[in-house]
Design an enzyme around this catalytic site. Structure first.
Site, PDB file in Angstrom:
ATOM      1  N   ASP A   1       1.903   5.272  -0.157  1.00  0.00           N
ATOM      2  CA  ASP A   1       1.381   6.493   0.443  1.00  0.00           C
ATOM      3  C   ASP A   1       0.952   7.495  -0.629  1.00  0.00           C
ATOM      4  O   ASP A   1       1.259   7.329  -1.812  1.00  0.00           O
ATOM      5  CB  ASP A   1       2.451   7.145   1.327  1.00  0.00           C
TER       6      ASP A   1
ATOM      7  N   ARG B   1      11.010   6.218   2.773  1.00  0.00           N
ATOM      8  CA  ARG B   1      11.203   7.671   2.755  1.00  0.00           C
ATOM      9  C   ARG B   1      11.987   8.140   3.972  1.00  0.00           C
ATOM     10  O   ARG B   1      12.743   9.122   3.889  1.00  0.00           O
ATOM     11  CB  ARG B   1       9.854   8.368   2.663  1.00  0.00           C
TER      12      ARG B   1
ATOM     13  N   TYR C   1      11.956  -0.731  -4.500  1.00  0.00           N
ATOM     14  CA  TYR C   1      11.615   0.667  -4.687  1.00  0.00           C
ATOM     15  C   TYR C   1      12.804   1.413  -5.283  1.00  0.00           C
ATOM     16  O   TYR C   1      13.962   0.999  -5.151  1.00  0.00           O
ATOM     17  CB  TYR C   1      11.258   1.334  -3.352  1.00  0.00           C
TER      18      TYR C   1
ATOM     19  N   ARG D   1       0.848  -1.201   0.000  1.00  0.00           N
ATOM     20  CA  ARG D   1       0.000   0.000   0.000  1.00  0.00           C
ATOM     21  C   ARG D   1       0.878   1.244   0.000  1.00  0.00           C
ATOM     22  O   ARG D   1       1.490   1.589   1.007  1.00  0.00           O
ATOM     23  CB  ARG D   1      -0.921  -0.007   1.225  1.00  0.00           C
TER      24      ARG D   1
END
Length: 294
Positions: free
Chosen positions: A80, A226, A138, A78
């Site tokens: 952001d 992040r 990522y 999921r």
């Protein structure tokens, strides 16, 4: 399943929508895998939220319209608000006789331009997009040029007008690899573990001068990527010592002194799965680790 020229097929409106038709009878369902890409700029993340535009909300609405029955999606990760994906994976139980190529074409007409379903494929019933996954990959893009990100990549690249010492950043990244409790880098969810195995965290500069961080792990907790990037950017500009990010692994709560890097530089680029005969075992292992125990 209905095919493109079947008389009961819904008419396509000029704007790409589908005209309403009667509900089709229930049919047997089978597990299907969806390959999904999206520009997260104008989405409030993946997960459905009342009154907000989300990737899951847009996709389930479109699928339910095309198939004329409710559809529920389970996603690999999921993302952001503002985070993008080129390699997102989800699964859904869809009609067993589904014409997958026809479904992809219909979704291409119905979906907005910032989200695409690239493929729909029948998979074993044991496939679970979330729990069967071995690892997620990522990529984070940082433009360090004084003029900032190229306009054509400004939606997926962060402008960082500071020096960035890649040797220091990669040295600091190496200290974070392996299985650790990443509580200092996560926004905790009640009952959820923050132990993860970080398998790759490397930085390089491309020919265009953009610095790219490649990040892979068995899974990520909320805001983990992040936060890792934010901490390492502080190392790269000389505000923190090389040893500082790894020193945070001893903490059991989120570190307030870790900056969370902007969402739009982050893209989910891939999810790995085991062979079909190992899907069920992998899902059982992951559920036992990730879900709160009674």
């Amino acid at each position: 399943m209905t095919h493109p020229h079947h008389p009961s097929e819904p008419a396509v409106r000029p704007d790409g929508g589908l005209a309403a038709v009667g509900t089709a009878p229930d049919v047997d369902r089978a597990r299907h895998r969806l390959e999904i890409s999206y520009d997260g700029t104008d989405f409030s993340g993946w997960a459905m939220q009342p009154g907000l535009r989300t990737v899951c909300g847009v996709l389930t609405d479109a699928l339910s319209t095309v198939l004329r029955r409710p559809v529920a999606l389970t996603v690999a990760g999921r993302t952001d608000a503002g985070v993008h994906a080129t390699g997102q994976v989800a699964h859904a139980d869809l009609p067993a006789d589904l014409d997958t190529a026809w479904t992809v074409r219909r979704l291409a007409r119905l979906l907005p331009p910032d989200v695409r379903v690239r493929a729909v494929t029948a998979v074993p019933a044991a496939f679970d997009a979330r729990f069967s996954a071995l690892r997620r990959h990522y990529r984070y893009r940082v433009a360090t040029a004084v003029h900032g990100a190229d306009p054509l990549r400004a939606r997926d690249t962060v402008s960082w007008p500071h020096p960035l010492d890649l040797d220091a950043v990669n040295a600091a990244s190496a200290g974070l690899l392996g299985e650790h409790d990443f509580a200092a880098f996560c926004r905790r969810r009640e009952g959820a573990t923050t132990v993860r195995e970080l398998q790759r965290l490397s930085w390089s500069r491309g020919e265009d001068g953009v610095v790219v961080a490649e990040v892979s792990a068995d899974a990520f907790c909320h805001s983990m990527v992040r936060s890792l990037v934010g901490a390492l950017l502080d190392v790269g500009r000389g505000r923190r010592a090389v040893e500082w990010p790894a020193s945070l692994l001893t903490r059991t709560e989120r570190a307030n002194d870790v900056a969370v890097a902007p969402a739009h530089g982050l893209t989910l680029v891939g999810v790995d799965y085991p062979p079909d005969d190992e899907l069920a075992a992998r899902a059982d292992i992951t559920r036992n680790v990730r879900l709160p125990q009674a």
